[in-house]
Design a protein around this motif. Structure first.
Motif, PDB file in Angstrom:
ATOM      1  N   VAL A  13       0.848  -1.195   0.000  1.00  0.00           N
ATOM      2  CA  VAL A  13       0.000   0.000   0.000  1.00  0.00           C
ATOM      3  C   VAL A  13       0.882   1.242   0.000  1.00  0.00           C
ATOM      4  O   VAL A  13       0.614   2.206  -0.721  1.00  0.00           O
ATOM      5  CB  VAL A  13      -0.973   0.006   1.203  1.00  0.00           C
ATOM      6  N   TRP A  14       1.941   1.232   0.800  1.00  0.00           N
ATOM      7  CA  TRP A  14       2.882   2.357   0.852  1.00  0.00           C
ATOM      8  C   TRP A  14       3.403   2.649  -0.561  1.00  0.00           C
ATOM      9  O   TRP A  14       3.386   3.787  -1.017  1.00  0.00           O
ATOM     10  CB  TRP A  14       4.033   2.013   1.790  1.00  0.00           C
ATOM     11  N   LYS A  15       3.861   1.593  -1.229  1.00  0.00           N
ATOM     12  CA  LYS A  15       4.426   1.764  -2.575  1.00  0.00           C
ATOM     13  C   LYS A  15       3.371   2.250  -3.569  1.00  0.00           C
ATOM     14  O   LYS A  15       3.684   2.968  -4.510  1.00  0.00           O
ATOM     15  CB  LYS A  15       5.049   0.456  -3.051  1.00  0.00           C
ATOM     16  N   GLU A  16       2.136   1.865  -3.337  1.00  0.00           N
ATOM     17  CA  GLU A  16       1.021   2.295  -4.200  1.00  0.00           C
ATOM     18  C   GLU A  16       0.712   3.783  -4.016  1.00  0.00           C
ATOM     19  O   GLU A  16       0.488   4.504  -4.988  1.00  0.00           O
ATOM     20  CB  GLU A  16      -0.208   1.443  -3.848  1.00  0.00           C
ATOM     21  N   LEU A  17       0.697   4.249  -2.772  1.00  0.00           N
ATOM     22  CA  LEU A  17       0.244   5.605  -2.478  1.00  0.00           C
ATOM     23  C   LEU A  17       1.354   6.648  -2.350  1.00  0.00           C
ATOM     24  O   LEU A  17       1.124   7.822  -2.622  1.00  0.00           O
ATOM     25  CB  LEU A  17      -0.575   5.601  -1.174  1.00  0.00           C
ATOM     26  N   ALA A  18       2.525   6.240  -1.914  1.00  0.00           N
ATOM     27  CA  ALA A  18       3.591   7.200  -1.605  1.00  0.00           C
ATOM     28  C   ALA A  18       3.978   8.100  -2.776  1.00  0.00           C
ATOM     29  O   ALA A  18       4.190   9.296  -2.567  1.00  0.00           O
ATOM     30  CB  ALA A  18       4.818   6.477  -1.055  1.00  0.00           C
ATOM     31  N   PRO A  19       4.069   7.591  -4.010  1.00  0.00           N
ATOM     32  CA  PRO A  19       4.490   8.509  -5.084  1.00  0.00           C
ATOM     33  C   PRO A  19       3.574   9.723  -5.235  1.00  0.00           C
ATOM     34  O   PRO A  19       4.055  10.852  -5.378  1.00  0.00           O
ATOM     35  CB  PRO A  19       4.461   7.628  -6.339  1.00  0.00           C
ATOM     36  N   HIS A  22       3.955  11.971  -2.111  1.00  0.00           N
ATOM     37  CA  HIS A  22       5.267  12.615  -2.170  1.00  0.00           C
ATOM     38  C   HIS A  22       5.254  13.754  -3.189  1.00  0.00           C
ATOM     39  O   HIS A  22       5.746  14.845  -2.910  1.00  0.00           O
ATOM     40  CB  HIS A  22       6.344  11.588  -2.516  1.00  0.00           C
ATOM     41  N   ARG A  23       4.666  13.500  -4.356  1.00  0.00           N
ATOM     42  CA  ARG A  23       4.591  14.524  -5.397  1.00  0.00           C
ATOM     43  C   ARG A  23       3.865  15.765  -4.885  1.00  0.00           C
ATOM     44  O   ARG A  23       4.226  16.891  -5.197  1.00  0.00           O
ATOM     45  CB  ARG A  23       3.868  13.976  -6.634  1.00  0.00           C
ATOM     46  N   ARG A  24       2.851  15.534  -4.059  1.00  0.00           N
ATOM     47  CA  ARG A  24       2.060  16.646  -3.516  1.00  0.00           C
ATOM     48  C   ARG A  24       2.723  17.295  -2.304  1.00  0.00           C
ATOM     49  O   ARG A  24       2.200  18.254  -1.757  1.00  0.00           O
ATOM     50  CB  ARG A  24       0.671  16.138  -3.147  1.00  0.00           C
ATOM     51  N   ARG A 131      14.882   8.639   0.575  1.00  0.00           N
ATOM     52  CA  ARG A 131      14.438   8.066   1.835  1.00  0.00           C
ATOM     53  C   ARG A 131      13.166   7.260   1.669  1.00  0.00           C
ATOM     54  O   ARG A 131      13.014   6.181   2.233  1.00  0.00           O
ATOM     55  CB  ARG A 131      14.233   9.171   2.862  1.00  0.00           C
ATOM     56  N   LEU A 132      12.236   7.761   0.878  1.00  0.00           N
ATOM     57  CA  LEU A 132      10.937   7.097   0.730  1.00  0.00           C
ATOM     58  C   LEU A 132      10.967   5.911  -0.223  1.00  0.00           C
ATOM     59  O   LEU A 132      10.289   4.925  -0.029  1.00  0.00           O
ATOM     60  CB  LEU A 132       9.886   8.095   0.241  1.00  0.00           C
ATOM     61  N   PHE A 133      11.744   6.018  -1.280  1.00  0.00           N
ATOM     62  CA  PHE A 133      11.679   5.007  -2.334  1.00  0.00           C
ATOM     63  C   PHE A 133      12.981   4.252  -2.530  1.00  0.00           C
ATOM     64  O   PHE A 133      13.065   3.387  -3.393  1.00  0.00           O
ATOM     65  CB  PHE A 133      11.260   5.658  -3.664  1.00  0.00           C
ATOM     66  N   GLY A 134      14.016   4.588  -1.759  1.00  0.00           N
ATOM     67  CA  GLY A 134      15.277   3.890  -1.846  1.00  0.00           C
ATOM     68  C   GLY A 134      15.999   4.094  -3.161  1.00  0.00           C
ATOM     69  O   GLY A 134      16.709   3.231  -3.631  1.00  0.00           O
ATOM     70  N   GLU A 135      15.780   5.248  -3.775  1.00  0.00           N
ATOM     71  CA  GLU A 135      16.415   5.510  -5.071  1.00  0.00           C
ATOM     72  C   GLU A 135      17.756   6.166  -4.868  1.00  0.00           C
ATOM     73  O   GLU A 135      18.034   6.795  -3.922  1.00  0.00           O
ATOM     74  CB  GLU A 135      15.508   6.411  -5.909  1.00  0.00           C
TER      75      GLU A 135
END
Length: 135
Positions: A13-19, A22-24, A131-135
């Motif tokens: 769910v985190w991976k589904e919603l975080a982008p 985060h963009r906002r 931090r959020l996506f490990g990129e």
């Protein structure tokens, strides 16, 4: 990246919603991360309870005497039909998930309350993204 202590479903769910959040700019404030984490967890639990209820029905027979029918299938005779606990849990988890989604502006009314708060500079945005996506 989602916290490791979250369940696999909550991390999904985190991976589904975080982008989107985060963009906002909603995940740039550390105070909101705990709220986001709880929301992901409740949304994952709500979906799981829905799957259980869809598979097993809204009610369960309790008590009674187990009896085999002519085809060898087990039935409970004289039991009481009760609401399945997962059905009650689903209601609670969805209530919490809706509150989270509304707070984060994912409902028609909530979107009016949550201003766009973009991350101010590219360097800070890169730190948050890593931090959020490990990129």
């Amino acid at each position: 990246m989602p916290p490791k202590h979250l369940s696999e479903a909550a991390r999904a769910v985190w991976k589904e919603l975080a982008p989107e959040y985060h963009r906002r700019g909603l995940l740039s404030n550390p105070r909101y991360l705990a709220m986001f984490e709880g929301g992901c967890s409740n949304l994952a639990k709500a979906r799981e309870m829905d799957r259980i209820v869809a598979k097993n029905g809204h009610t369960v027979m309790v008590g009674g005497k187990p009896v085999l029918d002519d085809q060898g299938k087990l039935h409970l005779v004289g039991g009481i039909e009760r609401k399945r606990p997962e059905a009650s849990l689903a209601i609670e988890y969805w209530r919490e998930a809706r509150a989270f989604l509304s707070e984060f502006g994912s409902s028609p009314v909530g979107s009016l309350k949550v201003p766009e708060d973009p991350i101010p500079d590219d360097e800070e945005k890169a730190k948050q993204t890593n931090r959020l996506f490990g990129e």
